[in-house]
Design a protein around this motif. Structure first.
Motif, PDB file in Angstrom:
ATOM      1  N   GLN A  13     105.176 -16.144  13.912  1.00 38.79           N
ATOM      2  CA  GLN A  13     103.740 -16.310  14.178  1.00 38.79           C
ATOM      3  C   GLN A  13     103.466 -17.658  14.837  1.00 38.79           C
ATOM      4  O   GLN A  13     102.698 -17.749  15.795  1.00 38.79           O
ATOM      5  CB  GLN A  13     102.939 -16.178  12.885  1.00 38.79           C
ATOM      6  N   LYS A  16     104.249 -17.785  18.531  1.00 39.81           N
ATOM      7  CA  LYS A  16     103.321 -17.075  19.419  1.00 39.81           C
ATOM      8  C   LYS A  16     101.970 -17.766  19.568  1.00 39.81           C
ATOM      9  O   LYS A  16     101.107 -17.267  20.281  1.00 39.81           O
ATOM     10  CB  LYS A  16     103.099 -15.659  18.887  1.00 39.81           C
ATOM     11  N   THR A  19     101.583 -20.989  24.706  1.00 35.82           N
ATOM     12  CA  THR A  19     102.657 -21.190  25.675  1.00 35.82           C
ATOM     13  C   THR A  19     102.614 -22.656  26.084  1.00 35.82           C
ATOM     14  O   THR A  19     101.575 -23.137  26.536  1.00 35.82           O
ATOM     15  CB  THR A  19     102.470 -20.296  26.917  1.00 35.82           C
ATOM     16  N   PRO A 101     106.976 -22.536  19.819  1.00 40.82           N
ATOM     17  CA  PRO A 101     106.594 -21.977  21.125  1.00 40.82           C
ATOM     18  C   PRO A 101     107.526 -22.421  22.261  1.00 40.82           C
ATOM     19  O   PRO A 101     107.751 -21.670  23.205  1.00 40.82           O
ATOM     20  CB  PRO A 101     105.170 -22.499  21.339  1.00 40.82           C
ATOM     21  N   LYS A 104     110.570 -20.157  21.881  1.00 40.31           N
ATOM     22  CA  LYS A 104     110.239 -18.775  22.251  1.00 40.31           C
ATOM     23  C   LYS A 104     110.130 -18.601  23.764  1.00 40.31           C
ATOM     24  O   LYS A 104     110.540 -17.584  24.317  1.00 40.31           O
ATOM     25  CB  LYS A 104     108.922 -18.357  21.601  1.00 40.31           C
ATOM     26  N   ASN A 105     109.587 -19.584  24.454  1.00 40.63           N
ATOM     27  CA  ASN A 105     109.356 -19.479  25.891  1.00 40.63           C
ATOM     28  C   ASN A 105     110.536 -19.948  26.727  1.00 40.63           C
ATOM     29  O   ASN A 105     110.448 -20.001  27.948  1.00 40.63           O
ATOM     30  CB  ASN A 105     108.090 -20.248  26.277  1.00 40.63           C
TER      31      ASN A 105
END
Length: 141
Positions: A13, A16, A19, A101, A104-105
Motif C-alpha cells: 500500500q 502505491k 510516483t 514508491p 516499485k517504480n
C-alpha cells in the motif's frame, strides 16, 4: 524458523501512494535503477555507483539511478557524481520515510552491499530484477 514480521500488505500500500517525481520527469529512461541504503562508504561502498555509472555510459545505456538514503558520505558521493557530470543520471534524493514508491517504480533494484535491510526491500521488489551481480560483473571483471 524466524517469523516474517513484515506486513506485506502495508508495504505494498505504501509503495502505491505516489510516483516519485524523478521517475515522472525521466520517462524516456530504459533502466530505472534504485538503491536504498545509508550512504556510508565504510560499509556500503556507494562510491562504486560512480564507477558503475561510467561503465553504463560507455555502454550507451539510457538510465536513471535513484539513491534513497542519507549518511556521512552523502556530500562526498554528490561531489563524485557532479565531477563526472552524472547528475542527470544518478540522483541522490536523501532519506525518505517511505522509500517503497521508489522501489516499485524501478526496473532494477541494485544492492551494492551484502546485508542489512535486504529482506524488507525484497518484499516490495518481488517483481523487480535484482541486479547486483549483473552490473558488478560489467565493472569489476
Amino acid at each position: 524458523v524466524i517469523k516474517n514480521v513484515i506486513d506485506e500488505r502495508a508495504v505494498m500500500q505504501k509503495a502505491k501512494l505516489y510516483t516519485p517525481r524523478e521517475f515522472e520527469l525521466d520517462t524516456n529512461k530504459h533502466l530505472k535503477i534504485c538503491t536504498v541504503a545509508r550512504i556510508d562508504n565504510s560499509s556500503k561502498r556507494l562510491d562504486r555507483v560512480v564507477e558503475i555509472g561510467e561503465k553504463l555510459h560507455s555502454l550507451h545505456l539510457n538510465y536513471i539511478w535513484i539513491i534513497v538514503g542519507g549518511g556521512p558520505d552523502e556530500l562526498y558521493l554528490r561531489e563524485m557524481i557532479d565531477s563526472k557530470n552524472f547528475s542527470t543520471n544518478i540522483k541522490l534524493v536523501g532519506f525518505k520515510e517511505n522509500p517503497y514508491p521508489y522501489i516499485k517504480n524501478s526496473t532494477d533494484l541494485f544492492f551494492i552491499f551484502i546485508s542489512d535491510g535486504v529482506k524488507l526491500l525484497l518484499v516490495t521488489s518481488s517483481t523487480i530484477p535484482i541486479v547486483k551481480s549483473c552490473l558488478q560483473s560489467l565493472v569489476f571483471k
